[in-house]
Design an enzyme around this catalytic site. Structure first.
Site, PDB file in Angstrom:
ATOM      1  N   LYS A  32      34.344  38.203  46.748  1.00  0.00           N
ATOM      2  CA  LYS A  32      35.405  37.067  47.568  1.00  0.00           C
ATOM      3  C   LYS A  32      34.307  36.531  48.342  1.00  0.00           C
ATOM      4  O   LYS A  32      34.820  34.926  48.871  1.00  0.00           O
ATOM      5  CB  LYS A  32      36.110  37.681  49.301  1.00  0.00           C
ATOM      6  CG  LYS A  32      37.001  39.098  48.135  1.00  0.00           C
ATOM      7  CD  LYS A  32      38.598  37.480  47.578  1.00  0.00           C
ATOM      8  CE  LYS A  32      39.480  38.482  46.851  1.00  0.00           C
ATOM      9  NZ  LYS A  32      40.642  38.096  46.008  1.00  0.00           N
ATOM     10  N   GLU A  81      43.555  33.263  55.381  1.00  0.00           N
ATOM     11  CA  GLU A  81      45.294  34.342  54.899  1.00  0.00           C
ATOM     12  C   GLU A  81      43.883  35.712  54.671  1.00  0.00           C
ATOM     13  O   GLU A  81      43.104  35.905  54.069  1.00  0.00           O
ATOM     14  CB  GLU A  81      45.600  34.238  54.835  1.00  0.00           C
ATOM     15  CG  GLU A  81      45.781  34.401  52.640  1.00  0.00           C
ATOM     16  CD  GLU A  81      44.624  33.468  51.940  1.00  0.00           C
ATOM     17  OE1 GLU A  81      44.701  32.601  52.884  1.00  0.00           O
ATOM     18  OE2 GLU A  81      43.954  34.235  50.446  1.00  0.00           O
ATOM     19  N   SER A 129      35.159  44.309  41.146  1.00  0.00           N
ATOM     20  CA  SER A 129      34.798  43.399  42.299  1.00  0.00           C
ATOM     21  C   SER A 129      34.537  43.738  43.434  1.00  0.00           C
ATOM     22  O   SER A 129      34.720  43.176  44.369  1.00  0.00           O
ATOM     23  CB  SER A 129      36.207  43.239  41.916  1.00  0.00           C
ATOM     24  OG  SER A 129      37.553  43.642  42.155  1.00  0.00           O
TER      25      SER A 129
HETATM   26  C1  PLP Z   1      37.056  44.555  46.113  1.00  0.00           C
HETATM   27  C2  PLP Z   1      39.293  42.995  46.068  1.00  0.00           C
HETATM   28  N1  PLP Z   1      38.641  43.039  44.259  1.00  0.00           N
HETATM   29  C3  PLP Z   1      40.083  42.281  44.224  1.00  0.00           C
HETATM   30  C4  PLP Z   1      41.100  42.414  45.125  1.00  0.00           C
HETATM   31  C5  PLP Z   1      41.928  41.072  44.741  1.00  0.00           C
HETATM   32  O1  PLP Z   1      42.021  39.488  44.057  1.00  0.00           O
HETATM   33  P1  PLP Z   1      41.958  38.939  43.481  1.00  0.00           P
HETATM   34  O2  PLP Z   1      42.685  39.105  42.135  1.00  0.00           O
HETATM   35  O3  PLP Z   1      42.193  37.418  44.002  1.00  0.00           O
HETATM   36  O4  PLP Z   1      40.181  38.845  43.371  1.00  0.00           O
HETATM   37  C6  PLP Z   1      41.125  41.724  46.366  1.00  0.00           C
HETATM   38  C7  PLP Z   1      41.616  41.136  47.529  1.00  0.00           C
HETATM   39  O5  PLP Z   1      41.806  41.506  48.027  1.00  0.00           O
HETATM   40  C8  PLP Z   1      39.764  42.431  46.776  1.00  0.00           C
HETATM   41  O6  PLP Z   1      39.655  42.629  48.027  1.00  0.00           O
END
Ligand code: PLP
Lengths: 257, 392
Positions: free
Chosen positions: B84, B106, B373
């Site tokens: 993020k 948000e 992620s």
């Molecule tokens: C670690 C992590 N991975 C994935 C996501 C999902 O978001 P996005 O689909 O935008 O990557 C989030 C959302 O808060 C997150 O904190």
């Protein structure tokens, strides 16, 4: 000419602003909604805006949002509104407009929507999340049905965009009086006056002022710059206080005027 | 193609009052972002502050067991612990370039809120974060982090009190405060230009990963796998590989408990097309077009919509989207902890789980790249609760 334009012009010809109350469909409940609608009509509303409830109303403040969510829980949906209106077609003197977010209209089917609105005596749609760029499918589907898509503009709409809206405007143009959501304000921003001077000459259709309006004194400074007034949250509050829609109208259309 | 559309998905379904600020961001995206000065500043912050490039790690133990190479793109090692921050820094810089002083965000899980609060503190901007009241309780640790970073967290009591309502409230606030405030949207969803802008800032993931794969594996991956909430880490992980048709792109949605009739967060697999939060995309909705609540064990995936570019990539067949349920994600979480010494976020665990669950159909010797992620420290409370309820 559009029925909506007609209603507003007729009020103006009688020396007053057209009054457009907003009531969410199914508020305060599914039966009493029709009584309140009838009362608004009898008390001289020129146009009535019926709110189509949506789970995620981004242009609305807490009063309309809360009412809208309650209506959803009570089962008020677009097909209920249109079916019930069709049964009562011809009962209302006022012009009828649906105000609702795009997704429920889209899921209903835009062609079907045009047909059923015409059959229900609905003359216009106000879709707050459908700006110029996205309006084409809806306007195309509604062409020839006698149902107008009413455009909304505001304090921050640049003149080039105003001109594009003006080219396509039907029925009336809805001027949003605040940079914000629906909900009663103590006073309207001072910039409204100057912006109305810019907007007004660009449009051939009448102009309605809405958002934030509760009392007639708030709109008197605008004089002939506006042709109609939309009142929503104030009416919802009035009904929540246990008073009827008819008595709400007395402030706006004193007897005999 | 119409502006801001990915096939038939995308667009700008917002009140007219939001069109001027969105068009202002679009203009800034097209002029400021590509400028050398902006890029230099952005990349130096990514390097010195965020800690990029993030590592690409070949999991030795799981690779051996699975019979193919499992590579993790370690976004969990970024400052603040998730991908993020890439987007928050990019939009924070853009906010400053546009002459605005407040970053509005948000957040669901709190990761984007923390990232935005961090970027704001570092860039001398004010920060306001809208968060559903339910999430404020579920993710109280992240609320404390945001407060420490100087952000104002506003709990939202309306609707389902989760991410979708936080977005509604943030959009309302932005209508009123657009002159001073930039809305730092947290995922590759929402109205144009956000899906494109967020992709722009998250694509650093696949730019790095592509170069790292070529260097370490000597070739491009056969699969790129990422979890999909709104879709920002997935589009960031996919973007550079989209032109390489031979690379399979797999997005993973959350199937919730997986029990019939239960809520889930898989609009691409189980939803229908419609309009929410400014875009035409796939949605969880009733036949009447009312938005349905979502569910996932991973708070960051708990959203009834998805970014329009993913709907477009699915529609044209370039990417495929699978589902993983809560239990499968929970199992993958533990597998990665024990096998590799990495505690993944529950969101990212969905991507890992897809690989584990589909291992039999992945040819031996394949190169499989997973976007990890985020890290899982934020999820320990949820894991504990889950084990208590399931009596594990
Ligand atoms: C670690 C992590 N991975 C994935 C996501 C999902 O978001 P996005 O689909 O935008 O990557 C989030 C959302 O808060 C997150 O904190």
């Amino acid at each position: 000419m559009s029925i909506l334009t007609d209603r507003i012009r007729a009020a103006n010809a009688a020396g007053r602003k057209a009054v457009i109350p907003y009531l969410p469909a199914g508020f305060p409940d599914r039966e009493r909604f029709w009584d309140e609608l009838t009362a608004l009509d009898a008390a001289g509303a020129d146009i009535i805006e019926i709110g189509v409830p949506f789970s995620d109303p981004v242009a609305d403040g807490p009063v309309v949002e809360q009412a809208s969510l309650e209506c959803l829980e009570k089962g008020a949906c677009l097909s209920w509104i249109l079916t019930e209106l069709a049964r009562r077609k011809g009962d209302f003197k006022a012009g009828l407009v649906l105000m609702g977010y795009y997704n429920p209209f889209l899921q209903y089917g835009l062609e079907r929507l045009g047909r059923d609105c015409a059959a229900a005596g609905v003359s216009g749609l106000i879709i707050p999340d459908l700006p110029l760029e996205e309006a084409q499918p809806a306007t195309a589907a509604l062409t020839g049905t006698g149902v107008d898509v009413i455009c909304l503009v505001g304090l921050n709409t640049p003149v080039e965009r105003l001109k594009l809206y003006a080219e396509k405007a039907r029925g009336f143009v809805y001027f949003v009086s605040v940079l914000g959501t629906t909900g009663v304000r103590e006073s309207l921003p001072e910039e409204v006056l100057a912006k109305l001077d810019e907007v007004r000459p660009l449009f051939n259709v009448p102009l309605a002022l809405g958002f934030g309006i509760a009392r007639p004194e708030q709109v008197s400074p605008f004089g002939d710059r506006i042709d109609a007034v939309v009142i929503g949250s104030a009416l919802i509050k009035h009904i929540r206080e246990g008073k009827g829609a008819g008595s709400f109208m007395e402030d706006w259309r004193p007897a005999g005027k | 193609m119409q502006k801001g559309y990915f096939g038939k998905f995308g667009g700008m379904f917002v009140p007219e009052l939001l069109m001027p600020p969105l068009l202002e961001i679009e203009e800034a995206m097209n002029t400021i972002v590509p400028s050398e000065a902006f890029q230099a500043e952005f990349h130096s912050i990514l390097e010195d502050y965020v800690g990029r490039p993030s590592a690409l790690y070949r999991c030795p133990n799981l690779s051996k067991k699975l019979g193919f190479d499992l590579w993790l793109k370690r976004e969990d090692l970024n400052h603040t612990g998730a991908h993020k921050i890439n987007n928050a820094i990019g939009q924070g810089l853009l906010c400053r370039h546009m002459g605005k002083s407040v970053l509005l965000a948000e957040t669901g899980a709190g990761m984007h809120g923390v990232a935005t609060a961090t970027a704001a503190a570092m860039l001398n901007l004010e920060c306001v974060v809208y968060m559903g009241a339910t999430d404020v309780v579920r993710q109280s640790h992240n609320v404390r982090r945001m407060n420490l970073l100087g952000a104002t967290v506003v709990p939202i009591d309306s609707g389902t009190q989760t991410l979708k309502d936080a977005i509604n409230a943030a959009l309302r606030r932005w209508i009123a405060d657009q002159r001073t405030t930039h809305y730092c949207f947290g995922t590759a969803a929402g109205p144009h230009p956000f899906p494109t802008l967020v992709r722009e800032f998250q694509s650093v993931i696949s730019r790095e990963a592509k170069a790292q794969m070529l260097k370490k594996a000597g070739r491009l991956p056969d699969y790129v796998v990422a979890c999909v909430g709104g879709g920002s880490n997935a589009i960031g992980a996919f973007n550079e590989f989209i032109p390489h048709e031979e690379v399979k792109l797999i997005g993973v949605e959350a199937a919730g408990t997986g029990e019939p009739g239960c809520h889930h967060s898989a609009p691409l697999n189980l939803g229908t097309a419609g309009v929410l939060h400014g875009a035409m995309s796939m949605l969880l909705q009733t036949p009447e077009g009312q938005i349905e609540p979502s569910h996932s064990i991973a708070p960051g995936l708990d959203y009834p919509g998805v970014g329009p570019e993913h709907a477009g990539l699915q529609d044209c067949g370039r990417a495929h989207y699978g589902t993983i349920n809560d239990t499968q994600a929970y199992n993958a979480f533990h597998t990665l902890c024990r096998s590799e010494g990495i505690i993944p976020a529950l969101e990212s665990s969905h991507a890992v789980a897809w690989v584990l669950e589909n291992a039999a159909s992945i040819p031996k010797g394949s190169q499989v790249l997973v976007c990890l992620s985020g890290r899982g420290d934020k999820d320990l409370g949820i894991i504990e609760e889950y084990e208590k309820n399931k009596k594990i």
